[in-house]
Design an enzyme around this catalytic site. Structure first.
Site, PDB file in Angstrom:
ATOM      1  CE1 TYR A  35      -4.042   1.983   0.527  1.00 48.64           C
ATOM      2  CE2 TYR A  35      -2.807   3.089   2.258  1.00 48.64           C
ATOM      3  CZ  TYR A  35      -3.906   3.029   1.427  1.00 48.64           C
ATOM      4  OH  TYR A  35      -4.859   4.012   1.500  1.00 48.64           O
ATOM      5  CB  ALA A  36       3.785   2.276   2.058  1.00 45.47           C
ATOM      6  CB  ALA A  73       0.230   1.365  -4.270  1.00 44.07           C
ATOM      7  CB  ILE A  97     -10.033   9.641   7.136  1.00 47.31           C
ATOM      8  CG1 ILE A  97      -8.877  10.522   6.637  1.00 47.31           C
ATOM      9  CG2 ILE A  97     -11.375  10.317   6.878  1.00 47.31           C
ATOM     10  CD1 ILE A  97      -8.732  11.856   7.331  1.00 47.31           C
TER      11      ILE A  97
END
Lengths: 242, 85
Positions: A151-152, A154, A184
């Site tokens: 994820y990081a 990407a 969030i």
């Protein structure tokens, strides 16, 4: 003047908040919600304003799907003013045990999807001499935690793509910016257990999680005339975390 | 053909914000060579989009673009052959 706005990942908490913010901003905003398999929430939102909200079948990892989606939009309206690349998902694990599928799946959606989306609208927006692209990255791109190598990577890739691409289309009046949300309060965050939430909260100087609306308002700003001179930028919205 | 070449030169100056008048661009000047106008790949993308919008000229691939976008003359030839075929 009516604006056509395409939002990917529109069924998620952030996507819906972005859609609602654009709806509130102007009655002339027309939304195209890119959805794939999960679409209940987006369908419900579209039902509230069927003349202004349209669902688009969109697999962001497929160039053919992008082509079809953009054709649908331009056939109906002849322009596309704003693209919000918001689709993405987590599949966390330590790198040592990360499967090929987890690596490629996250990269395909969160990075390749942004590339394909940007490419699909480039000529159209350049030809219009007007366009706003907002790529939703993540604080993980700047402050990568353990367990999120895919994820990081990407999301960091999205920042590089944004900077490079923004220079290619700047002269044509197209702006490209990234937003890096911190923690969030969306359904994705609800996956954390109470202990993880407490640890996360303790790291945030403001001592609270962000609200989806606080990301959405920044997206609306970057798509507005007031942001005409902002391009290639990364805006982090994280309560002072980084 | 001269009118078409003039239109192309005017389009180049306007779309690429070139600091010169259309008449200063010789029709055989290499557009992307350092010995010519020395435009870059970003200019090329913008020129491709502008030519497609104004003249309907579609360039199939990078090789076609390289050949066609050599000069105003080659662009005019591509447009006129597209119109006449």
């Amino acid at each position: 003047m009516p604006r056509q706005i395409l939002i990917t990942g529109a069924n998620g908490g952030l996507g819906l908040a972005i859609a609602n913010a654009f709806l509130t901003e102007s009655p002339e905003n027309h939304l195209w919600l890119g959805v794939r398999s999960n679409r209940d929430a987006a369908t419900a939102l579209a039902a509230t304003s069927p003349d202004r909200i349209h669902l688009l079948d969109l697999d962001v990892t497929s160039s053919a799907s992008w082509e079809s989606a953009i054709t649908t939009v331009t056939t109906a309206s002849s322009s596309l003013d704003v693209l919000v690349n918001n689709a993405g998902h987590h599949q966390d694990s330590l790198l040592a045990t990360m499967s090929d599928e987890a690596w490629h799946g996250v990269l395909d959606t969160a990075l390749t999807g942004v590339f394909l989306g940007c490419r699909a609208v480039t000529r159209l927006m350049m030809s219009q001499r007007n366009g706003r692209i907002i790529n939703i990255s993540s604080l993980s791109a700047l402050l990568a935690p353990a367990g999120q190598a895919n994820y990081a990577a990407a999301k960091a890739g999205v920042l590089g793509l944004t900077q490079s691409f923004s220079k290619e289309v700047a002269r044509a009046g197209v702006t490209v910016n990234s937003i890096c949300p911190g923690y969030i309060d969306t359904p994705a965050l609800a996956d954390m257990n109470p202990e993880q939430r407490q640890i996360a909260l303790s790291r945030v100087p403001m001592r609270r999680f962000g609200k989806p609306d606080e990301i959405a308002s920044a997206v609306v700003f970057l798509a507005s005339p007031a942001a005409a001179y902002i391009t290639g930028s990364t805006l982090k919205i994280d309560g002072g975390l980084f | 053909m001269d009118a078409l070449k003039q239109q192309i030169r005017e389009l180049m100056v306007a779309e690429l914000m070139l600091p010169m008048s259309p008449d200063e661009i010789a029709t055989d000047t290499p557009i992307f060579s350092p010995q010519g106008l020395a435009l870059d790949s970003v200019d090329a993308l913008q020129l491709v989009v502008a030519l497609e919008k104004k003249f309907g000229l579609k360039l199939a691939d990078a090789e076609a673009a390289r050949t066609t976008l050599h000069s105003v003359d080659t662009i005019a030839n591509a447009i006129s052959s597209r119109v006449t075929t």
